[in-house]
Write an enzyme that holds these catalytic residues in place. Sequence first.
Site, short mmCIF file in Angstrom:
data_model
loop_
_atom_site.label_atom_id
_atom_site.label_comp_id
_atom_site.label_asym_id
_atom_site.label_seq_id
_atom_site.Cartn_x
_atom_site.Cartn_y
_atom_site.Cartn_z
CB CYS A 58 3.90 5.30 2.84
SG CYS A 58 3.77 4.92 1.09
CB CYS A 62 -3.40 5.28 -0.42
SG CYS A 62 -2.10 4.79 -1.59
CB CYS A 65 -3.06 4.20 3.47
SG CYS A 65 -1.71 3.20 4.16
CB CYS A 102 1.60 -11.68 3.32
SG CYS A 102 0.61 -13.00 2.63
CB CYS A 133 2.71 -13.20 -0.21
SG CYS A 133 1.74 -11.87 -0.95
CB CYS A 193 -1.75 -11.20 -4.17
SG CYS A 193 -2.85 -10.71 -2.84
NE ARG A 265 -5.41 -13.49 1.31
CZ ARG A 265 -4.23 -13.49 0.68
NH1 ARG A 265 -3.63 -12.35 0.43
NH2 ARG A 265 -3.66 -14.60 0.33
S1 SF4 Z 1 -1.49 1.97 0.70
FE1 SF4 Z 1 -0.39 3.09 2.30
S2 SF4 Z 1 1.59 2.09 2.41
FE2 SF4 Z 1 0.67 1.49 0.44
S3 SF4 Z 1 1.38 3.00 -1.02
FE3 SF4 Z 1 -0.55 3.78 -0.25
S4 SF4 Z 1 0.03 5.13 1.47
FE4 SF4 Z 1 1.80 3.83 1.02
#
Ligand code: SF4
Length: 347
Positions: A58, A62, A65, A102, A133, A193, A265
Amino acid sequence: MPSPMGVVRHNWTRSEVEALFALPFNDLLFQAQTVHRQHFNPNEVQVSTLCSIKTGACPEDCAYCPQSARYDTGLEKERLMAIEAVVNEAREAREAGATRFCMGAAWRSPRAKDMDTVLGMVKEVKALGMETCMTLGMLDEQQAQQLAEAGLDYYNHNLDTSPEFYGEIITTRTYEDRLKTLENVRAAGMNVCCGGIVGMGEQEDDRIGLLLQLATMDIHPESVPINQLVRVEGTPLAEQEELDPFDFIRTIAVARIMMPKSHVRLSAGRETMNDQTQSLAFFAGANSIFYGEKLLTTANPEESRDMQLFARLGIEPEKYQVTEEEALSEPTVADQLAAQQFYEAAN
Ligand code: SF4
């Protein structure tokens, strides 16, 4: 004059929420459980299954993540799954008792060339009689509309934290971007959600800020995932100090009081909680879990452990709420049967 407890409100003030967080623990839990009982069966928990339809690589940053391409977490990347493979997983999940399926993809936003596949997944999983979802990143108006037309029931897009702390966690998309996606999802008529993560180094003020954002929306999100940070090696938050479990429970309880009709949740982080902490979370008003071996890419407590805990607590999986339209159409309430099987398997 204060509003009676359990009334759905959208005008929460910061000082009211601060006062809730400042309550003695037992008083807070008593209030939360009282509100919970006004709107839900306290001995039912909704069970959903999560499937990672596209894993890793990705472009976003974040900080929590393992799917971000920016961090070396050893995660194996996987391309977008084929529709058939996703439907097979959904069928298995239904047989194991899940009523909602989901599907999550690690994208900034869906690419045009992937939309047909994604829309096909929604249609086919829906045809199994399950609620659907998805979480695919940011959506523009048209994408939201297409997903809604395909039959998507819920779209997950989290705010993660307060607007003030947000910049410490993500720099590649703004809080405004997130709110815009949520607006597009609502405008297309889908359920929302939306929740966040606690334990990322934020202060109580930030938990208050997140809950204020959610509970002052014109319509509360129907599902509010409250995640506890999973400290994944290789991510910037790997060494983050552990969260006091009581702070986590308090956040659940305040979410329950502020959004009395939403499903709250327990999501990521459940695998590090012992049975007692999970039980306290249910008492505080959490009434939805993910069930399955994997929670996107982090471990989820084994399915049998969930079933055993449900049996020990006398909890039953929530029955799928059949809409009038579905009740009149063929088939089925297969999910209800599956939910029953899930409970029986636990006994
Ligand atoms: S949480 Fe993870 S998968 Fe979702 S946008 Fe951020 S880096 Fe990408």
